[in-house]
Scaffold this active site. Sequence first.
Site, PDB file in Angstrom:
ATOM      1  N   ASP A   8      17.667  -9.506   1.138  1.00  0.00           N
ATOM      2  CA  ASP A   8      16.246  -9.173   0.976  1.00  0.00           C
ATOM      3  C   ASP A   8      15.647 -10.192   0.021  1.00  0.00           C
ATOM      4  O   ASP A   8      16.373 -10.890  -0.695  1.00  0.00           O
ATOM      5  CB  ASP A   8      16.102  -7.750   0.399  1.00  0.00           C
ATOM      6  N   SER A   9      14.321 -10.239  -0.010  1.00  0.00           N
ATOM      7  CA  SER A   9      13.641 -11.119  -0.953  1.00  0.00           C
ATOM      8  C   SER A   9      13.914 -10.690  -2.402  1.00  0.00           C
ATOM      9  O   SER A   9      13.712 -11.464  -3.316  1.00  0.00           O
ATOM     10  CB  SER A   9      12.135 -11.088  -0.690  1.00  0.00           C
ATOM     11  N   TYR A  40       8.452 -12.736  -0.722  1.00  0.00           N
ATOM     12  CA  TYR A  40       8.388 -13.532   0.507  1.00  0.00           C
ATOM     13  C   TYR A  40       7.094 -13.211   1.283  1.00  0.00           C
ATOM     14  O   TYR A  40       6.625 -14.008   2.076  1.00  0.00           O
ATOM     15  CB  TYR A  40       9.564 -13.196   1.427  1.00  0.00           C
ATOM     16  N   GLY A  41       6.568 -12.013   1.049  1.00  0.00           N
ATOM     17  CA  GLY A  41       5.466 -11.510   1.873  1.00  0.00           C
ATOM     18  C   GLY A  41       4.156 -12.249   1.712  1.00  0.00           C
ATOM     19  O   GLY A  41       3.223 -12.055   2.494  1.00  0.00           O
ATOM     20  N   CYS A  71      14.686  -7.367   4.604  1.00  0.00           N
ATOM     21  CA  CYS A  71      13.300  -7.705   4.268  1.00  0.00           C
ATOM     22  C   CYS A  71      12.443  -7.732   5.545  1.00  0.00           C
ATOM     23  O   CYS A  71      12.753  -8.469   6.490  1.00  0.00           O
ATOM     24  CB  CYS A  71      13.302  -9.080   3.608  1.00  0.00           C
ATOM     25  N   ASN A  72      11.387  -6.946   5.552  1.00  0.00           N
ATOM     26  CA  ASN A  72      10.496  -6.925   6.729  1.00  0.00           C
ATOM     27  C   ASN A  72       9.825  -8.283   6.939  1.00  0.00           C
ATOM     28  O   ASN A  72       9.663  -8.727   8.072  1.00  0.00           O
ATOM     29  CB  ASN A  72       9.409  -5.873   6.548  1.00  0.00           C
ATOM     30  N   GLU A 150       6.359  -1.897  -7.878  1.00  0.00           N
ATOM     31  CA  GLU A 150       7.143  -2.583  -8.919  1.00  0.00           C
ATOM     32  C   GLU A 150       6.696  -2.185 -10.315  1.00  0.00           C
ATOM     33  O   GLU A 150       7.470  -2.251 -11.259  1.00  0.00           O
ATOM     34  CB  GLU A 150       7.092  -4.097  -8.707  1.00  0.00           C
ATOM     35  N   CYS A 182       7.716  -2.325   5.206  1.00  0.00           N
ATOM     36  CA  CYS A 182       8.024  -3.088   3.993  1.00  0.00           C
ATOM     37  C   CYS A 182       9.061  -2.299   3.205  1.00  0.00           C
ATOM     38  O   CYS A 182       8.991  -1.073   3.145  1.00  0.00           O
ATOM     39  CB  CYS A 182       6.761  -3.283   3.155  1.00  0.00           C
ATOM     40  N   THR A 183       9.998  -3.036   2.617  1.00  0.00           N
ATOM     41  CA  THR A 183      11.083  -2.388   1.866  1.00  0.00           C
ATOM     42  C   THR A 183      10.580  -1.491   0.739  1.00  0.00           C
ATOM     43  O   THR A 183      11.244  -0.537   0.359  1.00  0.00           O
ATOM     44  CB  THR A 183      11.976  -3.465   1.228  1.00  0.00           C
ATOM     45  N   HIS A 184       9.400  -1.822   0.174  1.00  0.00           N
ATOM     46  CA  HIS A 184       8.904  -1.084  -0.990  1.00  0.00           C
ATOM     47  C   HIS A 184       8.184   0.220  -0.630  1.00  0.00           C
ATOM     48  O   HIS A 184       8.059   1.107  -1.458  1.00  0.00           O
ATOM     49  CB  HIS A 184       7.910  -1.945  -1.770  1.00  0.00           C
TER      50      HIS A 184
HETATM   51  N1  DGL Z   1      10.951  -7.239   0.949  1.00  0.00           N
HETATM   52  C1  DGL Z   1       9.591  -7.527   1.322  1.00  0.00           C
HETATM   53  C2  DGL Z   1       9.295  -6.906   2.690  1.00  0.00           C
HETATM   54  O1  DGL Z   1       9.936  -5.973   3.119  1.00  0.00           O
HETATM   55  C3  DGL Z   1       8.594  -7.038   0.290  1.00  0.00           C
HETATM   56  C4  DGL Z   1       8.550  -7.884  -0.965  1.00  0.00           C
HETATM   57  C5  DGL Z   1       8.182  -9.317  -0.665  1.00  0.00           C
HETATM   58  O2  DGL Z   1       7.016  -9.605  -0.353  1.00  0.00           O
HETATM   59  O3  DGL Z   1       9.085 -10.149  -0.715  1.00  0.00           O
HETATM   60  O4  DGL Z   1       8.405  -7.364   3.353  1.00  0.00           O
END
Ligand code: DGL
Length: 270
Positions: A8-9, A40-41, A71-72, A150, A182-184
Amino acid sequence: MNPIGVFDSGIGGLTVLKALTDELPSESFVYFGDTARVPYGTKSEPVVKQFALQDSLFLLKHDVKLIVVACNSASSVALDFLKQRLALPVIGVIKPGAEAALDAAPDKPIGIIGTRATIASGAYQRALKSLKPDIEFTAQPCPLFVPLVEEGLTAGEIPKVVVEHYLHPLKEAGIGALILGCTHYPLLKSIIAEYFGDEVIIIDSAAATAQKVKAELAVRGMLADEETSRSINFFASDISPGFVEQSRLFFGGELPQVEKVEFEVADFWV
Ligand code: DGL
């Protein structure tokens, strides 16, 4: 049996690791969170592809048998790119999430939320269309959700206002299911569910992805022996203040010991 690799990011992908460890209690895992380069998003497609490949190469050094792109944003823009370059199964979170949404609300419009990179890529939109060509959907980037989570702002007035700000077009569209792309976002699930009420089914791709991984390993005869005692190894490219506390929130339980990865700067830009 070799471990499953997950990247994941950052630490958001621990929501996916948790679902995987629940679904596959005999499997070992190696998790890599690219905490030095998160998010990454908000980044461009070529950069996310490059990071995703480097993250995968790190996992390959640990002899993983399959890679899960938790990571999505990376799944959205880099999944095919990785599949073309890696000689092992690579599973992303997009298709399982889209399938679960369609199962949950086959006759209603679907809502999709994610980072800017995920929504702009059109990956969820394509996945839904490939399953049902005349499907209706509304997609909405929600860039403030990641920093809210976060900062631990997952309940109360502030997230409530932001949820309303982003999600009112989806409410107006009469969606039947909402993909948390999204993971969050699973950490905002209660407040989002409260906003929509009972009519909208909230889909968290993590559980659907874990089932897909299990099925894929079974088909390939690669499932770990039930008797095996498993290991979970957790690596990150940076360990910032608050890292352990935040990680525990995402993982929802006691965390494996984390090891910092010393990337050479040159490794990043090959
Ligand atoms: N892990 C990213 C996602 O699921 C969210 C955080 C990021 O932007 O890297 O898209």
